[in-house]
Write a protein that holds these residues in place. Structure first.
Motif, PDB file in Angstrom:
ATOM      1  N   ILE A  14       4.145 -42.345   3.096  1.00 31.53           N
ATOM      2  CA  ILE A  14       4.032 -41.099   3.855  1.00 31.53           C
ATOM      3  C   ILE A  14       4.871 -40.074   3.122  1.00 31.53           C
ATOM      4  O   ILE A  14       6.096 -40.172   3.090  1.00 31.53           O
ATOM      5  CB  ILE A  14       4.524 -41.282   5.309  1.00 31.53           C
ATOM      6  CG1 ILE A  14       3.691 -42.363   6.011  1.00 31.53           C
ATOM      7  CG2 ILE A  14       4.436 -39.967   6.070  1.00 31.53           C
ATOM      8  CD1 ILE A  14       4.188 -42.726   7.390  1.00 31.53           C
ATOM      9  N   ASN A  15       4.213 -39.111   2.507  1.00 28.39           N
ATOM     10  CA  ASN A  15       4.901 -38.158   1.650  1.00 28.39           C
ATOM     11  C   ASN A  15       5.512 -37.027   2.466  1.00 28.39           C
ATOM     12  O   ASN A  15       4.920 -36.549   3.422  1.00 28.39           O
ATOM     13  CB  ASN A  15       3.924 -37.596   0.619  1.00 28.39           C
ATOM     14  CG  ASN A  15       4.599 -36.689  -0.391  1.00 28.39           C
ATOM     15  OD1 ASN A  15       4.169 -35.571  -0.608  1.00 28.39           O
ATOM     16  ND2 ASN A  15       5.661 -37.161  -1.016  1.00 28.39           N
ATOM     17  N   ASN A  16       6.708 -36.629   2.090  1.00 27.07           N
ATOM     18  CA  ASN A  16       7.360 -35.503   2.767  1.00 27.07           C
ATOM     19  C   ASN A  16       7.208 -34.198   1.985  1.00 27.07           C
ATOM     20  O   ASN A  16       7.881 -33.211   2.264  1.00 27.07           O
ATOM     21  CB  ASN A  16       8.849 -35.813   2.985  1.00 27.07           C
ATOM     22  CG  ASN A  16       9.605 -35.964   1.676  1.00 27.07           C
ATOM     23  OD1 ASN A  16       9.017 -35.915   0.592  1.00 27.07           O
ATOM     24  ND2 ASN A  16      10.906 -36.153   1.767  1.00 27.07           N
ATOM     25  N   GLY A  17       6.315 -34.215   0.987  1.00 27.60           N
ATOM     26  CA  GLY A  17       6.076 -33.015   0.191  1.00 27.60           C
ATOM     27  C   GLY A  17       7.068 -32.846  -0.942  1.00 27.60           C
ATOM     28  O   GLY A  17       7.017 -31.852  -1.675  1.00 27.60           O
ATOM     29  N   GLU A  18       7.977 -33.818  -1.123  1.00 24.75           N
ATOM     30  CA  GLU A  18       9.000 -33.706  -2.152  1.00 24.75           C
ATOM     31  C   GLU A  18       8.846 -34.817  -3.189  1.00 24.75           C
ATOM     32  O   GLU A  18       8.156 -35.810  -2.964  1.00 24.75           O
ATOM     33  CB  GLU A  18      10.392 -33.768  -1.524  1.00 24.75           C
ATOM     34  CG  GLU A  18      10.664 -32.635  -0.533  1.00 24.75           C
ATOM     35  CD  GLU A  18      12.028 -32.764   0.115  1.00 24.75           C
ATOM     36  OE1 GLU A  18      12.728 -33.760  -0.164  1.00 24.75           O
ATOM     37  OE2 GLU A  18      12.395 -31.862   0.899  1.00 24.75           O
ATOM     38  N   PHE A  19       9.514 -34.605  -4.322  1.00 24.20           N
ATOM     39  CA  PHE A  19       9.464 -35.576  -5.413  1.00 24.20           C
ATOM     40  C   PHE A  19      10.882 -35.927  -5.873  1.00 24.20           C
ATOM     41  O   PHE A  19      11.799 -35.131  -5.751  1.00 24.20           O
ATOM     42  CB  PHE A  19       8.715 -34.996  -6.621  1.00 24.20           C
ATOM     43  CG  PHE A  19       7.270 -34.707  -6.383  1.00 24.20           C
ATOM     44  CD1 PHE A  19       6.291 -35.617  -6.754  1.00 24.20           C
ATOM     45  CD2 PHE A  19       6.871 -33.506  -5.798  1.00 24.20           C
ATOM     46  CE1 PHE A  19       4.945 -35.351  -6.547  1.00 24.20           C
ATOM     47  CE2 PHE A  19       5.530 -33.224  -5.594  1.00 24.20           C
ATOM     48  CZ  PHE A  19       4.569 -34.153  -5.964  1.00 24.20           C
ATOM     49  N   TYR A  20      11.014 -37.122  -6.429  1.00 22.98           N
ATOM     50  CA  TYR A  20      12.188 -37.438  -7.228  1.00 22.98           C
ATOM     51  C   TYR A  20      11.891 -36.916  -8.633  1.00 22.98           C
ATOM     52  O   TYR A  20      10.874 -37.275  -9.232  1.00 22.98           O
ATOM     53  CB  TYR A  20      12.426 -38.944  -7.298  1.00 22.98           C
ATOM     54  CG  TYR A  20      12.833 -39.587  -5.987  1.00 22.98           C
ATOM     55  CD1 TYR A  20      13.988 -39.189  -5.320  1.00 22.98           C
ATOM     56  CD2 TYR A  20      12.072 -40.613  -5.436  1.00 22.98           C
ATOM     57  CE1 TYR A  20      14.363 -39.792  -4.122  1.00 22.98           C
ATOM     58  CE2 TYR A  20      12.445 -41.217  -4.244  1.00 22.98           C
ATOM     59  CZ  TYR A  20      13.587 -40.793  -3.592  1.00 22.98           C
ATOM     60  OH  TYR A  20      13.955 -41.380  -2.417  1.00 22.98           O
TER      61      TYR A  20
END
Length: 334
Positions: A14-20
């Motif tokens: 479930i993506n929060n719209g952010e990336f590492y």
């Protein structure tokens, strides 16, 4: 408040719209260490510091990783560590790909502890789809219109207006970084065709689904709620089996789902419904051999399943993890 127990049985994302980004983590062997963002400011070796900055400015990520490998992780605050699976590691280390900036899609998580969270909106979407299935009248098969769709959607909106689903932390999460593939067919070479992504997944874990009224009244879920979940679960399993067969993937995964089902544990899928597609799987089941399909110009169109598969309607694709398992499955227990 009502409570339902849930367990993760295949990796979910479930993506929060952010990336590492590459400055957010270090790789040591097959482990990814997520670090505090101020680590670069604490580097005392000027040569390494200048090398990291120049590598970033030039977009030379291989050089960047070489400089990072010279740093002692014991001197850097580590927020979390996650195992990296083989294909994801190969992708992150593929510096010959100029487009490979080392981005990893984050799982939705607590900002302070990095504990993975299932958002309440995701849970609400699951049960909203179940509600649509439970309240669909068989007459829709014979008399179907855009107005009837809108009426059913309105009922769902009204029903869930005062029902809340709290964000819930996943207990005992087993996380990994892996390369997932959205597959819709096999090419003539026999290889699966799809779009790969490197993501953070939760592969196993447990969580509670807490359903509560936002206006203080008792929650009155429909009387045959558990029966509906059972029927809905059976449809999802059957549809997944059809998708796997259409794509040409051989797996014993479906047998495992049916075993759980027979034990009174109901497998369902997270994150497969999109309102813009009018719950295409739901309508497909409702209409038997027809699919309700919105078209911006025509407003409405009915097509058979063969045509639907050709144009990509009806969820005829699937996300697979590195072990070739379909992603997104959880089990509900009452």
């Amino acid at each position: 408040m009502k409570n339902i127990k849930a367990s993760i049985i295949t990796p979910i994302h479930i993506n929060n719209g952010e990336f590492y980004e590459r400055l957010d983590y270090f790789i040591r062997e097959s482990q990814l260490y997520i670090v505090e963002p101020t680590w670069i400011q604490k580097i005392t070796d000027k040569k390494i510091f200048d090398g990291i900055i120049s590598s970033l400015e030039a977009g030379k990520f291989k050089n960047l990783e070489n400089y990072k490998s010279k740093l002692d992780l014991s001197e850097i605050k580590i927020i979390d560590s996650v195992k990296i699976k083989k294909q994801a590691l190969e992708t992150l280390n593929n510096f010959g790909d100029k487009n490979n900036q080392g981005q990893i899609k984050k799982f939705f998580a607590d900002k302070f502890t990095n504990t993975p969270i299932i958002p309440g909106s995701t849970l609400k979407g699951i049960f909203r789809s179940v509600f649509l299935f439970a309240n669909a009248d068989n007459n829709y098969k014979n008399s179907f219109s855009k107005e009837q769709v809108q009426d059913l959607e309105k009922k769902a909106n009204d029903y869930f207006k005062f029902i809340g689903f709290a964000d819930t932390k996943i207990q005992n999460p087993n996380k990994s970084i892996q390369k997932i593939l959205g597959v819709n067919k096999k090419t003539s070479t026999g290889k699966q065709e799809g779009v790969p992504q490197v993501v953070e997944t939760v592969d196993t874990g447990d969580f509670d689904i807490n359903i509560e009224s936002s206006n203080g009244t008792n929650i009155d879920l429909w009387s045959d709620f558990e029966k509906t979940i059972k029927e809905y679960s059976n449809i999802l399993i059957t549809r997944e089996e059809q998708i796997l067969n259409n794509i040409g993937i051989q797996t014993d995964f479906i047998d495992k789902l049916y075993e759980l089902y027979d034990q009174g544990k109901y497998p369902i899928k997270i994150g497969m419904f999109k309102k813009s597609l009018s719950y295409k799987m739901f309508w497909e089941e409702l209409l038997s051999n027809e699919v309700y399909y919105f078209d911006k110009k025509k407003q409405k169109d009915i097509m058979d399943l063969d045509m639907a598969r050709k144009v990509g309607v009806g969820d005829k694709s699937i996300y697979l993890d590195e072990d070739q398992n379909p992603m997104g499955w959880i089990v509900l227990e009452f």
